[in-house]
Design an enzyme around this catalytic site. Sequence first.
Site, PDB file in Angstrom:
ATOM      1  NE  ARG A  45      53.598  71.167  47.656  1.00  0.00           N
ATOM      2  CZ  ARG A  45      54.060  69.946  47.470  1.00  0.00           C
ATOM      3  NH1 ARG A  45      53.575  69.184  46.483  1.00  0.00           N
ATOM      4  NH2 ARG A  45      54.992  69.435  48.222  1.00  0.00           N
ATOM      5  CB  ALA A  47      62.267  71.847  45.266  1.00  0.00           C
ATOM      6  NE  ARG A  88      57.002  78.519  48.616  1.00  0.00           N
ATOM      7  CZ  ARG A  88      56.725  77.261  49.022  1.00  0.00           C
ATOM      8  NH1 ARG A  88      56.321  76.364  48.159  1.00  0.00           N
ATOM      9  NH2 ARG A  88      56.855  76.932  50.288  1.00  0.00           N
ATOM     10  CD  GLN A 195      52.888  71.062  52.480  1.00  0.00           C
ATOM     11  OE1 GLN A 195      52.640  70.775  53.649  1.00  0.00           O
ATOM     12  NE2 GLN A 195      53.521  72.171  52.153  1.00  0.00           N
ATOM     13  CG  ASP A 236      61.907  72.535  49.433  1.00  0.00           C
ATOM     14  OD1 ASP A 236      61.639  71.667  50.276  1.00  0.00           O
ATOM     15  OD2 ASP A 236      61.078  72.986  48.628  1.00  0.00           O
ATOM     16  CG  ASN A 246      62.146  68.212  52.737  1.00  0.00           C
ATOM     17  OD1 ASN A 246      61.825  68.642  51.625  1.00  0.00           O
ATOM     18  ND2 ASN A 246      61.486  67.225  53.307  1.00  0.00           N
ATOM     19  CE  LYS A 247      56.784  72.367  53.552  1.00  0.00           C
ATOM     20  NZ  LYS A 247      56.724  73.853  53.501  1.00  0.00           N
TER      21      LYS A 247
HETATM   22  O1  MRU Z   1      56.172  74.238  50.832  1.00  0.00           O
HETATM   23  P1  MRU Z   1      56.277  73.147  49.823  1.00  0.00           P
HETATM   24  O2  MRU Z   1      55.052  72.284  49.762  1.00  0.00           O
HETATM   25  O3  MRU Z   1      56.686  73.677  48.471  1.00  0.00           O
HETATM   26  O4  MRU Z   1      57.462  72.242  50.349  1.00  0.00           O
HETATM   27  C1  MRU Z   1      57.841  71.125  49.592  1.00  0.00           C
HETATM   28  C2  MRU Z   1      58.793  70.247  50.280  1.00  0.00           C
HETATM   29  O5  MRU Z   1      59.329  70.559  51.324  1.00  0.00           O
HETATM   30  C3  MRU Z   1      59.148  68.988  49.576  1.00  0.00           C
HETATM   31  O6  MRU Z   1      59.404  67.963  50.476  1.00  0.00           O
HETATM   32  C4  MRU Z   1      60.398  69.263  48.728  1.00  0.00           C
HETATM   33  O7  MRU Z   1      60.159  70.313  47.824  1.00  0.00           O
HETATM   34  C5  MRU Z   1      60.843  68.143  47.964  1.00  0.00           C
HETATM   35  S1  MRU Z   1      59.777  67.953  46.607  1.00  0.00           S
HETATM   36  C6  MRU Z   1      60.294  66.788  45.561  1.00  0.00           C
END
Ligand code: MRU
Length: 353
Positions: A45, A47, A88, A195, A236, A246-247
């Site tokens: 996981r 991006a 995704r 995470q 992302d 983002n998350k």
């Molecule tokens: O659901 P995830 O764990 O794939 O989400 C990831 C994120 O939101 C990260 O902060 C984002 O991808 C940046 S990663 C360099």
Amino acid sequence: MVKTIEMVDGVVMMLDQSILPHEVNYIECRDYLKVAEGIKKLWIRGAPAIGIAASMGIALGAREIKSGTFDSFMKELDTVFRTLLATRPTAVNIHWAVERMKRLLNDNRQRSVAELKQLLFDEAERVLQEDIEINKTIGRYGNQFIKDGDTIITHCNAGSLATGGYGTATGPIRVAFEEGKKIQVIADETRPVLQGARLTAWELMQDNIPVTLISDNTAGALMQRGEIDLAIVGTDRTAANGDVANKIGTYSLAVLCKEHGIPFYVAAPTSSIDFSMATGAEIPIEERGPEEVTNIFGCTIAPKGVRVRNIAFDVTPAKYITAIITEKGAFRPETLHMIDKADAKLEQLRLKP
Ligand code: MRU
């Protein structure tokens, strides 16, 4: 630094992040369907990391194709592209990887199918290596905004594990640490998938970077006490106007930073910027199953049958963002759309500390 993903003798080795930090286990992906499964199930996981996985998946998918002509090869490969794209929706890096591989194939259409297959493997390896270099460059640009003694809050995992290595948000943190700055990281636990707790805290501890874990709802209290100097997160997908997906929880953190006068930085490779989307309102936002909210590591924490919303990402409007730090430099969100132009005067656009 732990390896997130690599190709060994034509097999994709994917670190299973869904069971970290309890177990360190690599899953062997011998075909593109396994890679797609890994992206969907969050074995991998983040991006940039899923962009790399998609590149490798395309190479594995192409290897299985029997067609001998360019057109029929491309037609069969389309199924591979679609499968990976369907895993995704929010991270733009999967689209970026598909477009990059398509361009490579079209530019080399005069070559034999066997040669094209080899080109895809070479390119997937290049995508991985480039990503690590890009993160180091992001790290150097971002380090300018970190002072000796700073405490940096981050959300989710935009670290080595979310990329080919080194990390986007952790890039500046790693450079500052390597330079000997006495920094500290505050990691939001990042419910529901944790995470921050499972991945960011773990990977920083592996490298002896001082990290303190907090529950997500503690960030405001620490800011009120003057214990946070800046925030750095990943993205992302970022729209051309600088709105950042983002998350989930990133938006709340950005609003809190604004309220407390704390700079809020987003660190990302330009492959995470979707210049085709004018604003963040266009970004597709993934919603996931209820069990991520009602369960933690198999333990049920909510009443059976409760209604749940599980929105995986949010959009932080550009007005909350101090700068977006890329491998081309750090830019104010309002100038981001200009950096993609062939005649961009990057030096004039770059934000200096
Ligand atoms: O659901 P995830 O764990 O794939 O989400 C990831 C994120 O939101 C990260 O902060 C984002 O991808 C940046 S990663 C360099």
